[in-house]
Design a protein around this motif. Structure first.
Motif: not given
Length: 394
Positions: A118-140
């Motif tokens: 939410d913050v660093v992405g704007k600072r660096f004009t970067a697209d930063i997003r979660i890239a896994t279907d089970n982050p930290d063991g969660h179902q999506g």
């Protein structure tokens, strides 16, 4: 193609010989089901279309052998987890997040992942997003946000401690994988798109209580960099300056140095580093809960300063924070930690961060009325990424 590390199962793989995952677009139906290999290696119970290795030889078909449909999504040949689309062409530093019980790792990791998006992405004009279907063991992603972010940010509820590996609730360490994508200048002019895949892992503090359990953390041996969180409340000289409730003190006094020592022994063993040599893996030593010390710090202290909004890692500022943290460590009679780092590592830096921004109600397990207001939690990651060239250093 170079040998790299799968950001999901932490096995070394040849990026030139990846598996493929069916998309279910063939002439016959392909069935989605749990992949037993992925379940065994990552504990993921998600149902997917089949994962397969293509036939050997240049130009061999990558169509699904079951349904005949085109399969273009690459997957880890070891754990069968689908990889981010630009994994092969990206830098993929494995950043381990470790520390003692009660040092605030789970809160820090939850806040860090959201802060980067939410913050660093704007600072660096970067697209930063979660890239896994089970982050930290969660179902999506929605499940992750509902169980990690909503309770902390909306309900102001502190999480319970991370389950120890091998416990009934947690048989595997599941990462949160982020994809960082941004434009960067070419050497000959113009712009090019660059991607970096980041894999963050939260471990239970009990996994590092002694060297026997520390050796079960396989992923530590493949990490390119480490963030080690230390709880200043476990340092007697620091704790004596505060009026803390009993609930805030969760570990013994020796734990911070013990954890660092156990990690050092593991790295030396796994990488076969002789005792006369220093470890070259960069290490960020992060003192959490620094907000508790705000009243005793000068307002001009760089630890108190807000991070820069410039799209680069400010190395001079980072060095200044490092030196002021070192000064605090001496005031806390914790110079033994620095002696250990100086004698064992070639590249390390100290950070003081606050994931919440203000002391929570430890007895009630709730965040302060002002809500989550993170302070400098991204600094350790930006420092480490500046070493790989993902972010510029100024």
């Amino acid at each position: 193609m170079p040998i790299t590390v799968c950001p999901f199962c932490f096995r070394r793989i040849d990026s030139g010989h990846l598996a493929y995952q069916c998309a279910g677009r063939g002439n016959v139906d392909c069935k989605k089901e749990q992949d037993e290999t992925r379940l065994r290696l990552t504990a993921s119970q998600l149902e997917t279309y089949p994962t397969f290795l293509p036939p050997a030889g240049r130009g061999a078909s990558t169509n699904c052998p079951t349904c005949g449909g085109p399969a273009r999504r690459r997957a880890c040949p070891t754990c069968h987890t689908a990889l981010p689309i630009d994994f092969v062409d990206s830098k993929s530093p494995m950043i381990g997040l470790v520390g003692a019980k009660g040092s605030g790792k789970t809160v820090l990791m939850t806040v860090l992942v959201k802060q980067l998006r939410d913050v660093v992405g704007k600072r660096f004009t970067a697209d930063i997003r979660i890239a896994t279907d089970n982050p930290d063991g969660h179902q999506g992603l929605s499940d992750y946000q509902a169980n990690r972010e909503v309770p902390l940010y909306s309900n102001r509820t502190l999480p319970t401690g991370t389950q120890q590996q091998g416990s009934t609730a947690r048989q595997r360490t599941t990462p949160v994988v982020l994809r960082w994508r941004q434009e960067s200048a070419r050497l000959v002019g113009g712009q090019t798109l660059r991607s970096t895949v980041l894999s963050f892992v939260d471990t239970a503090g009990e996994d590092l209580n002694d060297i026997d359990t520390a050796f079960t953390l396989q992923y530590l041996s493949v990490c390119d960099a480490l963030i080690i969180t230390l709880d200043p409340f476990a340092i007697p000289g620091a704790r004596s300056r505060l009026n803390l409730p009993r609930k805030a003190i969760q570990v013994d006094d020796e734990v911070p140095l013990d954890v660092v020592s156990h990690i050092t022994e593991l790295l030396r063993t796994e990488h076969n580093i002789k005792t006369k040599k220093k470890i070259k893996i960069p290490v960020a030593i992060v003192f959490t809960k620094i907000d508790a010390f705000y009243p005793s710090l000068d307002r001009q202290n760089p630890i108190m300063a807000k991070p820069s909004a410039v799209p680069s890692y400010q190395d001079a500022d980072g060095q200044s924070v490092h030196e002021h943290m070192l000064s605090l460590m001496h005031e806390w009679d914790a110079a033994a930690i620095d002696n250990h780092m100086r004698l064992n590592y070639t590249d390390y830096r100290y950070f003081g961060v606050s994931a919440l921004g203000a002391e929570p109600d430890y007895e009630g397990g709730v965040v302060a009325p002002g809500g989550v207001q993170p302070h400098r939690v991204e600094d350790p990651v930006l420092w480490l990424l500046s070493k790989t060239g993902t972010v510029p250093s100024a």
